[in-house]
Design an enzyme around this catalytic site. Structure first.
Site, short mmCIF file in Angstrom:
data_model
loop_
_atom_site.label_atom_id
_atom_site.label_comp_id
_atom_site.label_asym_id
_atom_site.label_seq_id
_atom_site.Cartn_x
_atom_site.Cartn_y
_atom_site.Cartn_z
N CYS A 116 -7.29 -2.25 8.47
CA CYS A 116 -5.87 -2.04 8.23
C CYS A 116 -5.09 -3.28 8.63
CB CYS A 116 -5.39 -0.83 9.03
SG CYS A 116 -3.59 -0.58 8.98
N CYS A 119 -2.89 -2.22 12.05
CA CYS A 119 -3.45 -1.94 13.37
C CYS A 119 -4.89 -2.41 13.55
CB CYS A 119 -3.38 -0.44 13.67
SG CYS A 119 -4.43 0.58 12.62
N CYS A 164 -3.35 4.73 6.50
CA CYS A 164 -4.23 4.49 7.64
C CYS A 164 -4.14 5.68 8.58
CB CYS A 164 -3.84 3.20 8.34
SG CYS A 164 -4.75 2.92 9.89
N CYS A 167 -2.42 4.34 12.16
CA CYS A 167 -1.02 3.94 12.30
C CYS A 167 -0.11 4.46 11.20
CB CYS A 167 -0.92 2.42 12.38
SG CYS A 167 -1.28 1.56 10.82
N CYS A 188 -7.12 2.42 -4.89
CA CYS A 188 -6.31 1.31 -5.40
C CYS A 188 -5.41 0.84 -4.25
CB CYS A 188 -5.50 1.78 -6.59
SG CYS A 188 -4.69 0.47 -7.50
#
Length: 237
Positions: A116, A119, A164, A167, A188
């Protein structure tokens, strides 16, 4: 982070509206036009347009279909300080980069993984990435439990947004039924929403699909038929 196979007209009209608003802002302020007129999703525009209401509803970005409370929580000021303008726009305001413009669109490493961009939570292995031709990085599986989903009804269609799980950063959308790979899923994802790490996934990280397996209608019908035939046979004994 495309809209799937439909909604082109809505996107076009949306872009014209955003361009008009951007030009009006430039003219009013007297500032030079920015080269980074970005392509936002309707969700991103909704967040921006909410203004005071969005600031009052501090939990608006905590929403997800699973009711998960994110372990990584920061103020918007802290996110703005940490992220680049593009990262903040896509991760926190649910924006979308232009197709083909992302640095990871045609990037296919033989090893490593993607985390991510907000985070650093592990998301995808390099092996999960494939060329879908959609203009955004595409993956067909993800680290188990790494994301949560949110039903997205913007652009006049129903899509599944992926965020995510640590976060709540916006990653993109997941589509199924296109049969690109054996998992039959296409994640995507915006390039600015993830970051490549030249190292293996952490030990114990297993990848899986996000969407539930569709029900086997044929098997269900066969089971019902067998049950009915069994009852009929029992009555005749």
């Amino acid at each position: 982070d495309d809209g799937g196979s439909s909604g082109g007209g809505a996107v076009y009209m949306h872009l014209l509206g955003r361009l008009r608003l951007s030009l009006i802002g430039v003219i009013s302020s007297g500032a030079a036009p920015s080269a980074a007129l970005r392509l936002p999703t309707m969700a991103g525009v909704r967040m921006r347009g909410a203004g005071q209401q969005a600031r009052m509803m501090g939990s608006v970005r905590d929403l997800n279909d699973q009711g998960v409370e994110y372990s990584v929580r920061k103020t918007e000021a802290a996110w703005r300080e940490q992220l680049s303008d593009e990262e903040y726009y896509e991760l926190r305001q649910k924006g979308t980069e232009y197709p083909g413009s992302g640095k990871y669109d045609k990037f296919y490493p033989k090893a490593g993984h993607f985390v991510c961009g907000g985070c650093g939570a592990p998301l995808y292995s390099a092996a999960a990435k494939f060329d879908s031709g959609c203009g955004w990085p595409a993956f067909d599986r993800i680290v188990k439990g790494a994301v949560v989903t949110q039903t997205d009804t913007s652009l006049g269609m129903r899509r599944v947004e992926i965020l995510c799980g640590s976060c709540g950063g916006h990653l993109g959308h997941v589509f199924e039924g296109e049969r690109f790979t054996r998992t039959n899923e296409r994640h995507c994802v915006n390039s600015a929403s993830v970051r490549y790490v030249d190292a293996p996934l952490p030990d114990g990280a297993a990848e899986t699909k996000v969407l539930p397996e569709p029900e086997d209608d044929a098997a269900g019908a066969k089971s019902i038929l067998s049950e009915l035939l069994g009852k009929k046979g029992g009555q005749g004994d």
